[in-house]
Design a protein around this motif. Structure first.
Motif, PDB file in Angstrom:
ATOM      1  N   PRO A   1       0.809  -1.223   0.000  1.00  0.00           N
ATOM      2  CA  PRO A   1       0.000   0.000   0.000  1.00  0.00           C
ATOM      3  C   PRO A   1       0.841   1.271   0.000  1.00  0.00           C
ATOM      4  O   PRO A   1       0.522   2.234  -0.704  1.00  0.00           O
ATOM      5  N   ARG A   2       1.924   1.276   0.764  1.00  0.00           N
ATOM      6  CA  ARG A   2       2.761   2.474   0.822  1.00  0.00           C
ATOM      7  C   ARG A   2       3.412   2.757  -0.532  1.00  0.00           C
ATOM      8  O   ARG A   2       3.441   3.910  -0.988  1.00  0.00           O
ATOM      9  N   TRP A   3       3.947   1.713  -1.177  1.00  0.00           N
ATOM     10  CA  TRP A   3       4.578   1.883  -2.479  1.00  0.00           C
ATOM     11  C   TRP A   3       3.576   2.414  -3.495  1.00  0.00           C
ATOM     12  O   TRP A   3       3.876   3.325  -4.266  1.00  0.00           O
ATOM     13  N   PHE A   4       2.368   1.854  -3.491  1.00  0.00           N
ATOM     14  CA  PHE A   4       1.321   2.305  -4.411  1.00  0.00           C
ATOM     15  C   PHE A   4       0.971   3.760  -4.161  1.00  0.00           C
ATOM     16  O   PHE A   4       0.842   4.556  -5.106  1.00  0.00           O
ATOM     17  N   TYR A   5       0.810   4.139  -2.903  1.00  0.00           N
ATOM     18  CA  TYR A   5       0.420   5.513  -2.565  1.00  0.00           C
ATOM     19  C   TYR A   5       1.493   6.502  -3.015  1.00  0.00           C
ATOM     20  O   TYR A   5       1.176   7.551  -3.593  1.00  0.00           O
ATOM     21  N   GLU A   6       2.749   6.178  -2.756  1.00  0.00           N
ATOM     22  CA  GLU A   6       3.835   7.089  -3.111  1.00  0.00           C
ATOM     23  C   GLU A   6       4.000   7.205  -4.622  1.00  0.00           C
ATOM     24  O   GLU A   6       4.241   8.292  -5.154  1.00  0.00           O
TER      25      GLU A   6
ATOM     26  N   THR B   1       1.681   6.650  -7.016  1.00  0.00           N
ATOM     27  CA  THR B   1       0.541   7.310  -7.658  1.00  0.00           C
ATOM     28  C   THR B   1       0.500   8.803  -7.354  1.00  0.00           C
ATOM     29  O   THR B   1      -0.122   9.562  -8.108  1.00  0.00           O
ATOM     30  N   SER B   2       1.147   9.236  -6.282  1.00  0.00           N
ATOM     31  CA  SER B   2       1.215  10.678  -6.003  1.00  0.00           C
ATOM     32  C   SER B   2       1.899  11.403  -7.158  1.00  0.00           C
ATOM     33  O   SER B   2       1.508  12.516  -7.530  1.00  0.00           O
ATOM     34  N   ARG B   3       2.903  10.776  -7.737  1.00  0.00           N
ATOM     35  CA  ARG B   3       3.615  11.368  -8.876  1.00  0.00           C
ATOM     36  C   ARG B   3       2.798  11.246 -10.158  1.00  0.00           C
ATOM     37  O   ARG B   3       2.816  12.149 -11.008  1.00  0.00           O
ATOM     38  N   TRP B   4       2.111  10.125 -10.318  1.00  0.00           N
ATOM     39  CA  TRP B   4       1.321   9.927 -11.541  1.00  0.00           C
ATOM     40  C   TRP B   4       0.182  10.933 -11.657  1.00  0.00           C
ATOM     41  O   TRP B   4      -0.127  11.412 -12.756  1.00  0.00           O
ATOM     42  N   LEU B   5      -0.473  11.237 -10.542  1.00  0.00           N
ATOM     43  CA  LEU B   5      -1.655  12.089 -10.571  1.00  0.00           C
ATOM     44  C   LEU B   5      -1.356  13.496 -11.076  1.00  0.00           C
ATOM     45  O   LEU B   5      -2.253  14.168 -11.606  1.00  0.00           O
ATOM     46  N   VAL B   6      -0.122  13.932 -10.921  1.00  0.00           N
ATOM     47  CA  VAL B   6       0.249  15.289 -11.338  1.00  0.00           C
ATOM     48  C   VAL B   6      -0.022  15.504 -12.824  1.00  0.00           C
ATOM     49  O   VAL B   6      -0.494  16.576 -13.228  1.00  0.00           O
ATOM     50  N   TRP B   7       0.255  14.498 -13.640  1.00  0.00           N
ATOM     51  CA  TRP B   7       0.023  14.638 -15.081  1.00  0.00           C
ATOM     52  C   TRP B   7      -1.171  13.830 -15.580  1.00  0.00           C
ATOM     53  O   TRP B   7      -1.793  14.184 -16.593  1.00  0.00           O
ATOM     54  N   PHE B   8      -1.519  12.759 -14.865  1.00  0.00           N
ATOM     55  CA  PHE B   8      -2.578  11.885 -15.371  1.00  0.00           C
ATOM     56  C   PHE B   8      -3.969  12.523 -15.211  1.00  0.00           C
ATOM     57  O   PHE B   8      -4.822  12.363 -16.084  1.00  0.00           O
TER      58      PHE B   8
ATOM     59  N   ILE C   1      -7.613   4.886  -8.808  1.00  0.00           N
ATOM     60  CA  ILE C   1      -6.433   5.297  -8.038  1.00  0.00           C
ATOM     61  C   ILE C   1      -6.842   6.153  -6.851  1.00  0.00           C
ATOM     62  O   ILE C   1      -6.372   5.939  -5.719  1.00  0.00           O
ATOM     63  N   LEU C   2      -7.713   7.123  -7.081  1.00  0.00           N
ATOM     64  CA  LEU C   2      -8.124   8.023  -6.001  1.00  0.00           C
ATOM     65  C   LEU C   2      -8.888   7.274  -4.905  1.00  0.00           C
ATOM     66  O   LEU C   2      -8.644   7.488  -3.707  1.00  0.00           O
ATOM     67  N   TYR C   3      -9.806   6.395  -5.293  1.00  0.00           N
ATOM     68  CA  TYR C   3     -10.552   5.613  -4.303  1.00  0.00           C
ATOM     69  C   TYR C   3      -9.622   4.683  -3.531  1.00  0.00           C
ATOM     70  O   TYR C   3      -9.772   4.504  -2.321  1.00  0.00           O
ATOM     71  N   THR C   4      -8.668   4.080  -4.242  1.00  0.00           N
ATOM     72  CA  THR C   4      -7.737   3.166  -3.574  1.00  0.00           C
ATOM     73  C   THR C   4      -6.838   3.920  -2.609  1.00  0.00           C
ATOM     74  O   THR C   4      -6.549   3.437  -1.501  1.00  0.00           O
ATOM     75  N   ARG C   5      -6.383   5.092  -2.995  1.00  0.00           N
ATOM     76  CA  ARG C   5      -5.561   5.913  -2.094  1.00  0.00           C
ATOM     77  C   ARG C   5      -6.335   6.256  -0.823  1.00  0.00           C
ATOM     78  O   ARG C   5      -5.790   6.220   0.286  1.00  0.00           O
ATOM     79  N   ARG C   6      -7.604   6.571  -0.982  1.00  0.00           N
ATOM     80  CA  ARG C   6      -8.427   6.861   0.198  1.00  0.00           C
ATOM     81  C   ARG C   6      -8.558   5.623   1.081  1.00  0.00           C
ATOM     82  O   ARG C   6      -8.447   5.702   2.310  1.00  0.00           O
ATOM     83  N   GLU C   7      -8.779   4.466   0.456  1.00  0.00           N
ATOM     84  CA  GLU C   7      -8.923   3.220   1.220  1.00  0.00           C
ATOM     85  C   GLU C   7      -7.622   2.867   1.934  1.00  0.00           C
ATOM     86  O   GLU C   7      -7.647   2.356   3.061  1.00  0.00           O
TER      87      GLU C   7
ATOM     88  N   LYS D   1      -2.675 -13.490  -0.496  1.00  0.00           N
ATOM     89  CA  LYS D   1      -2.860 -12.878   0.832  1.00  0.00           C
ATOM     90  C   LYS D   1      -2.274 -11.460   0.904  1.00  0.00           C
ATOM     91  O   LYS D   1      -1.646 -11.072   1.889  1.00  0.00           O
ATOM     92  N   MET D   2      -2.490 -10.679  -0.147  1.00  0.00           N
ATOM     93  CA  MET D   2      -2.014  -9.302  -0.183  1.00  0.00           C
ATOM     94  C   MET D   2      -3.121  -8.349   0.240  1.00  0.00           C
ATOM     95  O   MET D   2      -4.302  -8.588  -0.050  1.00  0.00           O
ATOM     96  N   LYS D   3      -2.743  -7.258   0.875  1.00  0.00           N
ATOM     97  CA  LYS D   3      -3.738  -6.282   1.335  1.00  0.00           C
ATOM     98  C   LYS D   3      -4.212  -5.355   0.214  1.00  0.00           C
ATOM     99  O   LYS D   3      -5.403  -5.057   0.107  1.00  0.00           O
ATOM    100  N   LEU D   4      -3.270  -4.883  -0.605  1.00  0.00           N
ATOM    101  CA  LEU D   4      -3.621  -3.887  -1.616  1.00  0.00           C
ATOM    102  C   LEU D   4      -4.665  -4.371  -2.617  1.00  0.00           C
ATOM    103  O   LEU D   4      -5.590  -3.616  -2.948  1.00  0.00           O
ATOM    104  N   PRO D   5      -4.586  -5.604  -3.155  1.00  0.00           N
ATOM    105  CA  PRO D   5      -5.624  -6.036  -4.091  1.00  0.00           C
ATOM    106  C   PRO D   5      -7.035  -5.982  -3.497  1.00  0.00           C
ATOM    107  O   PRO D   5      -7.991  -5.644  -4.202  1.00  0.00           O
ATOM    108  N   PHE D   6      -7.182  -6.305  -2.213  1.00  0.00           N
ATOM    109  CA  PHE D   6      -8.491  -6.195  -1.582  1.00  0.00           C
ATOM    110  C   PHE D   6      -8.958  -4.741  -1.535  1.00  0.00           C
ATOM    111  O   PHE D   6     -10.150  -4.453  -1.684  1.00  0.00           O
ATOM    112  N   MET D   7      -8.031  -3.823  -1.333  1.00  0.00           N
ATOM    113  CA  MET D   7      -8.381  -2.398  -1.329  1.00  0.00           C
ATOM    114  C   MET D   7      -8.822  -1.954  -2.717  1.00  0.00           C
ATOM    115  O   MET D   7      -9.782  -1.184  -2.864  1.00  0.00           O
ATOM    116  N   VAL D   8      -8.113  -2.450  -3.742  1.00  0.00           N
ATOM    117  CA  VAL D   8      -8.500  -2.146  -5.122  1.00  0.00           C
ATOM    118  C   VAL D   8      -9.878  -2.709  -5.427  1.00  0.00           C
ATOM    119  O   VAL D   8     -10.722  -2.045  -6.043  1.00  0.00           O
TER     120      VAL D   8
END
Length: 259
Positions: free
Chosen positions: A12-17, A19-26, A222-228, A86-93
């Motif tokens: 989750p931390r890697w994804f959050y960090e 996507t913070s860069r991706w959102l600037v242009w995406f 991405i935005l919903y997952t970041r919130r989750e 047994k990963m946490k992030l896919p469940f959040m997605v």
């Protein structure tokens, strides 16, 4: 290398960090594509010889329908990955994809009804595709509800993943419904093999709309997952530090002071 990348995607931390860069242009790119695609389709595409201007709703309806179906597969695959590895992030997605898919399905049904009235003479017909799209909405809604009613988050994730996987059988039925049963819906206008039945002057803005919708779906997911992530990881050190840094910036102090 690929296995290492795969496990990073589960962080989750890697994804959050990242996507913070991706959102600037995406995010600006998505808005631009939506404006260009819908503006081209609604304002500049030629009038249809049979349906007149009423056909223009296709530029909203068809991309929404395509994403409602594709989004269900994304949600189910995320649930399967969470169950198997047994990963946490896919469940959040998976949880984040459910309300987006439900909204797209509602948009599909609503715009289909508006299109159906001048075309078929009725807002709703118990057509095979309509029925199974309604089932799709119930599946999305069921996952949204299941994610909230279970007292245990692990149990809720597993129940949602199982329902998502079972529900995948509905998606190919929707795709093939116009071929398997008598349907008021026309066959597919865009085909991967063979020629498309839609004229190029209408096809190009439609393809641009589909691309724009895919970008919008990705952005929303991405935005919903970041919130989750922030909700589920609220007590972890990195989220606490992130909150402190943002609070410090809000008060005009250097972020390093808050860390």
């Amino acid at each position: 290398m690929a296995w290492q990348w795969f496990h990073r995607l589960g962080s989750p931390r890697w994804f959050y960090e990242k996507t913070s860069r991706w959102l600037v242009w995406f995010a600006p790119l998505t808005i631009l594509l939506m404006l260009l695609g819908i503006g081209w389709g609604l304002g500049f595409a030629p009038i249809d010889s049979k349906q007149g201007d009423s056909y223009r709703i296709i530029f909203i309806h068809m991309p929404a329908a395509a994403l409602a179906l594709a989004g269900y597969y994304i949600m189910a695959i995320a649930g399967a990955v969470g169950l198997i590895w047994k990963m946490k992030l896919p469940f959040m997605v998976m949880k984040s994809a459910a309300p987006i898919g439900a909204a797209l399905t509602i948009l599909t049904l609503a715009t289909g009804s508006l299109w159906g009235h001048p075309t078929w003479g009725t807002f709703w017909e118990w057509d095979a595709r309509n029925i199974f799209m309604l089932v799709l909405l119930f599946l999305y809604a069921g996952i949204v509800v299941l994610a909230e009613v279970y007292p245990s988050r692990d149990a809720a994730d597993k129940a949602c993943a199982i329902l998502a996987l079972v529900g995948t059988i509905n998606v190919p039925i929707i795709y093939k419904s116009v071929d398997w049963w008598y349907s008021l819906h026309q066959p597919a206008s865009i085909k991967l093999t063979g020629g498309s039945s839609i004229h190029a002057s209408m096809l190009y803005p439609l393809l641009l709309c589909i691309l724009a919708y895919y970008c919008f779906y990705t952005l929303a997911l991405i935005l919903y997952t970041r919130r989750e992530i922030l909700v589920r990881e609220a007590r972890t050190t990195w989220v606490v530090q992130l909150a402190q840094a943002r609070l410090a910036r809000g008060k005009g102090r250097p972020a390093e002071d808050a860390l």
